[in-house]
Design a protein around this motif. Structure first.
Motif, PDB file in Angstrom:
ATOM      1  N   PRO A 131      36.408  33.892   3.004  1.00 24.03           N
ATOM      2  CA  PRO A 131      36.206  33.898   4.463  1.00 24.03           C
ATOM      3  C   PRO A 131      37.162  32.964   5.203  1.00 24.03           C
ATOM      4  CG  PRO A 131      34.109  33.775   3.332  1.00 24.03           C
ATOM      5  CD  PRO A 131      35.161  33.572   2.292  1.00 24.03           C
ATOM      6  N   ILE A 132      37.447  31.809   4.601  1.00 22.65           N
ATOM      7  CA  ILE A 132      38.380  30.886   5.242  1.00 22.65           C
ATOM      8  C   ILE A 132      39.783  31.462   5.234  1.00 22.65           C
ATOM      9  CG2 ILE A 132      39.385  28.573   5.114  1.00 22.65           C
ATOM     10  CD1 ILE A 132      36.743  27.645   3.860  1.00 22.65           C
ATOM     11  N   LEU A 133      40.190  32.025   4.105  1.00 21.79           N
ATOM     12  CA  LEU A 133      41.518  32.641   4.006  1.00 21.79           C
ATOM     13  C   LEU A 133      41.673  33.791   4.991  1.00 21.79           C
ATOM     14  CD1 LEU A 133      44.253  33.232   2.631  1.00 21.79           C
ATOM     15  CD2 LEU A 133      42.995  34.557   0.918  1.00 21.79           C
ATOM     16  N   SER A 134      40.702  34.690   5.038  1.00 19.45           N
ATOM     17  CA  SER A 134      40.822  35.864   5.896  1.00 19.45           C
ATOM     18  C   SER A 134      40.813  35.490   7.373  1.00 19.45           C
ATOM     19  CB  SER A 134      39.695  36.858   5.597  1.00 19.45           C
ATOM     20  OG  SER A 134      38.430  36.265   5.806  1.00 19.45           O
ATOM     21  N   ASN A 135      39.961  34.546   7.761  1.00 19.47           N
ATOM     22  CA  ASN A 135      39.926  34.127   9.163  1.00 19.47           C
ATOM     23  C   ASN A 135      41.193  33.377   9.554  1.00 19.47           C
ATOM     24  OD1 ASN A 135      37.171  34.495  10.778  1.00 19.47           O
ATOM     25  ND2 ASN A 135      36.676  34.292   8.610  1.00 19.47           N
ATOM     26  N   ALA A 136      41.680  32.515   8.660  1.00 16.78           N
ATOM     27  CA  ALA A 136      42.918  31.797   8.957  1.00 16.78           C
ATOM     28  C   ALA A 136      44.095  32.764   9.079  1.00 16.78           C
ATOM     29  CB  ALA A 136      43.194  30.763   7.875  1.00 16.78           C
ATOM     30  N   SER A 137      44.166  33.746   8.191  1.00 13.87           N
ATOM     31  CA  SER A 137      45.248  34.736   8.258  1.00 13.87           C
ATOM     32  C   SER A 137      45.186  35.534   9.547  1.00 13.87           C
ATOM     33  CB  SER A 137      45.178  35.669   7.053  1.00 13.87           C
ATOM     34  OG  SER A 137      45.416  34.971   5.850  1.00 13.87           O
ATOM     35  N   GLN A 173      39.583  30.438  14.864  1.00 14.91           N
ATOM     36  CA  GLN A 173      39.192  31.344  13.783  1.00 14.91           C
ATOM     37  C   GLN A 173      39.087  30.621  12.449  1.00 14.91           C
ATOM     38  OE1 GLN A 173      41.925  34.852  15.306  1.00 14.91           O
ATOM     39  NE2 GLN A 173      40.430  35.649  13.874  1.00 14.91           N
ATOM     40  N   ILE A 174      39.883  29.582  12.262  1.00 15.79           N
ATOM     41  CA  ILE A 174      39.760  28.786  11.041  1.00 15.79           C
ATOM     42  C   ILE A 174      38.388  28.126  10.988  1.00 15.79           C
ATOM     43  CG2 ILE A 174      40.606  26.736   9.849  1.00 15.79           C
ATOM     44  CD1 ILE A 174      43.424  27.491  10.775  1.00 15.79           C
ATOM     45  N   PHE A 175      37.950  27.574  12.121  1.00 13.92           N
ATOM     46  CA  PHE A 175      36.637  26.943  12.150  1.00 13.92           C
ATOM     47  C   PHE A 175      35.517  27.964  11.988  1.00 13.92           C
ATOM     48  CE2 PHE A 175      38.713  23.116  13.401  1.00 13.92           C
ATOM     49  CZ  PHE A 175      37.831  22.102  13.103  1.00 13.92           C
ATOM     50  N   THR A 176      35.736  29.183  12.485  1.00 15.92           N
ATOM     51  CA  THR A 176      34.758  30.244  12.231  1.00 15.92           C
ATOM     52  C   THR A 176      34.651  30.513  10.731  1.00 15.92           C
ATOM     53  OG1 THR A 176      35.168  31.287  14.382  1.00 15.92           O
ATOM     54  CG2 THR A 176      34.174  32.657  12.670  1.00 15.92           C
ATOM     55  N   GLY A 177      35.792  30.562  10.055  1.00 19.35           N
ATOM     56  CA  GLY A 177      35.782  30.738   8.609  1.00 19.35           C
ATOM     57  C   GLY A 177      35.102  29.587   7.897  1.00 19.35           C
ATOM     58  N   LEU A 178      35.280  28.366   8.404  1.00 20.26           N
ATOM     59  CA  LEU A 178      34.624  27.205   7.802  1.00 20.26           C
ATOM     60  C   LEU A 178      33.105  27.298   7.940  1.00 20.26           C
ATOM     61  CD1 LEU A 178      36.947  24.261   8.926  1.00 20.26           C
ATOM     62  CD2 LEU A 178      36.587  25.084   6.597  1.00 20.26           C
ATOM     63  N   ARG A 179      32.643  27.759   9.089  1.00 21.85           N
ATOM     64  CA  ARG A 179      31.199  27.877   9.287  1.00 21.85           C
ATOM     65  C   ARG A 179      30.608  28.930   8.347  1.00 21.85           C
ATOM     66  NH1 ARG A 179      30.515  28.052  15.779  1.00 21.85           N
ATOM     67  NH2 ARG A 179      28.311  28.266  15.220  1.00 21.85           N
ATOM     68  N   LEU A 235      24.120  21.733   6.931  1.00 24.46           N
ATOM     69  CA  LEU A 235      25.524  22.102   6.724  1.00 24.46           C
ATOM     70  C   LEU A 235      26.044  22.914   7.897  1.00 24.46           C
ATOM     71  CD1 LEU A 235      27.775  21.772   4.660  1.00 24.46           C
ATOM     72  CD2 LEU A 235      26.965  23.840   3.531  1.00 24.46           C
ATOM     73  N   TYR A 236      25.265  23.910   8.310  1.00 16.80           N
ATOM     74  CA  TYR A 236      25.698  24.736   9.436  1.00 16.80           C
ATOM     75  C   TYR A 236      25.748  23.924  10.722  1.00 16.80           C
ATOM     76  CZ  TYR A 236      25.940  28.573  12.759  1.00 16.80           C
ATOM     77  OH  TYR A 236      26.327  29.412  13.773  1.00 16.80           O
ATOM     78  N   GLY A 237      24.727  23.080  10.949  1.00 15.28           N
ATOM     79  CA  GLY A 237      24.707  22.269  12.158  1.00 15.28           C
ATOM     80  C   GLY A 237      25.853  21.288  12.218  1.00 15.28           C
ATOM     81  N   GLY A 238      26.182  20.681  11.081  1.00 19.40           N
ATOM     82  CA  GLY A 238      27.306  19.754  11.053  1.00 19.40           C
ATOM     83  C   GLY A 238      28.623  20.429  11.375  1.00 19.40           C
ATOM     84  N   LEU A 239      28.859  21.603  10.791  1.00 20.79           N
ATOM     85  CA  LEU A 239      30.097  22.331  11.056  1.00 20.79           C
ATOM     86  C   LEU A 239      30.145  22.826  12.494  1.00 20.79           C
ATOM     87  CD1 LEU A 239      30.368  24.323   7.722  1.00 20.79           C
ATOM     88  CD2 LEU A 239      31.868  22.477   8.477  1.00 20.79           C
ATOM     89  N   ALA A 240      29.007  23.268  13.027  1.00 22.42           N
ATOM     90  CA  ALA A 240      28.966  23.705  14.419  1.00 22.42           C
ATOM     91  C   ALA A 240      29.248  22.552  15.371  1.00 22.42           C
ATOM     92  CB  ALA A 240      27.603  24.329  14.731  1.00 22.42           C
ATOM     93  N   THR A 241      28.759  21.361  15.041  1.00 21.14           N
ATOM     94  CA  THR A 241      29.020  20.184  15.874  1.00 21.14           C
ATOM     95  C   THR A 241      30.494  19.813  15.852  1.00 21.14           C
ATOM     96  OG1 THR A 241      26.789  19.335  15.461  1.00 21.14           O
ATOM     97  CG2 THR A 241      28.438  17.758  16.230  1.00 21.14           C
ATOM     98  N   ILE A 242      31.093  19.840  14.673  1.00 26.10           N
ATOM     99  CA  ILE A 242      32.533  19.562  14.575  1.00 26.10           C
ATOM    100  C   ILE A 242      33.323  20.596  15.366  1.00 26.10           C
ATOM    101  CG2 ILE A 242      34.479  19.455  12.971  1.00 26.10           C
ATOM    102  CD1 ILE A 242      32.525  18.414  10.858  1.00 26.10           C
ATOM    103  N   ASP A 243      32.915  21.849  15.281  1.00 28.93           N
ATOM    104  CA  ASP A 243      33.554  22.921  16.035  1.00 28.93           C
ATOM    105  C   ASP A 243      33.514  22.610  17.531  1.00 28.93           C
ATOM    106  OD1 ASP A 243      33.756  25.387  17.599  1.00 28.93           O
ATOM    107  OD2 ASP A 243      33.752  26.432  15.678  1.00 28.93           O
TER     108      ASP A 243
END
Length: 258
Positions: A131-137, A173-179, A235-243
């Protein structure tokens, strides 16, 4: 008023469901071996706090390590794909093949060759990587063509265009892939821990679930599942906050001021 009630609504709904669960178990006299009451699950958490918290820390560390490696590897490979379409045509099908292969089939094989912690890390990495690769690409390819031509007119090299234009533009989109990858890394870690637990090895929360199942400690199983839910939410909340912190100007509307 709305800002107060919106965050409160999920908590009230959860409290209502737990109260209904508790009431139905007590009214119908359901034995704990079939369905433990929330109060019994809470008591189990309290009585077995240290081992359960240690298992929770193990699972979270495994998921975070896998997510970090997947983020580094996924973004780096996406940058290589942006530099060379030939590389993308060669290696992207391999990444897709790894993604669509059922993880539950891979985990037992990895346990043959790797120690349980390493096998768990590899499994979690594999499911979080794509997911990270595809979103980053996709983000790198979606860079505004006019901006690319402007950089070219200014004499920017391909490397500068990639690092100073395409990569920043792809950050949403990279952060979307991270989430997405964050949740999947936890799923991958749990799947590998279940396989390790079935083999009598392991130390994470999923291993505790398998162990409790063998001993018919149903409240312990529910307690471990509850902690896994908390791990996923955290995990999801932390990544969403960073986003929100780092990409606020991308996420907000053009006329929004707050």
């Amino acid at each position: 008023m709305n800002g107060f009630f919106v965050p409160l609504a999920p908590a009230l709904a959860l409290a209502g469901l737990l109260a209904l669960w508790e009431a139905l178990v007590r009214i119908f006299g359901v034995p704990p071996a079939q369905l433990p009451a929330p109060s019994l699950i809470a008591a189990t958490l309290w009585d077995n706090g240290p081992p359960l918290l240690a298992a929770t820390a193990t699972t979270m560390v495994e998921a975070l390590q896998a997510l970090g490696l997947a983020a580094i590897g996924g973004v780096a490979l996406a940058l290589l794909f942006a530099c060379s379409p030939w590389l993308e045509e060669t290696f992207l099908p391999l990444a897709v093949a790894l993604q669509v292969t059922p993880l539950i089939a891979i985990a037992p094989l990895l346990l043959i060759y790797l120690e349980p912690p390493a096998a768990v890390l590899v499994c979690a990495f594999l499911v979080a990587f794509f997911p990270i690769l595809s979103n980053a690409s996709a983000g790198l390819k979606a860079t505004d063509r006019g901006l690319i031509e402007l950089f070219q007119l200014k004499g920017a090299s391909r490397g500068k265009i990639l690092l100073w234009l395409k990569l920043p533009a792809a950050l949403p989109q990279i952060f979307t892939g991270l989430r997405i990858g964050g949740g999947l890394s936890l799923i991958g870690a749990v799947a590998a821990e279940l396989a390790a637990g079935a083999a009598g090895r392991g130390e994470g929360l999923a291993f505790r679930i398998v162990e409790a199942g063998y001993r018919l400690k149903i409240p312990m199983m529910y307690a471990a599942v509850f902690l896994l839910c908390l791990c996923g939410v955290a995990l999801y909340g932390g990544l969403a906050t960073i986003d929100r912190i780092f990409l606020r100007r991308w996420r907000d509307g053009p006329g929004r001021k707050d």
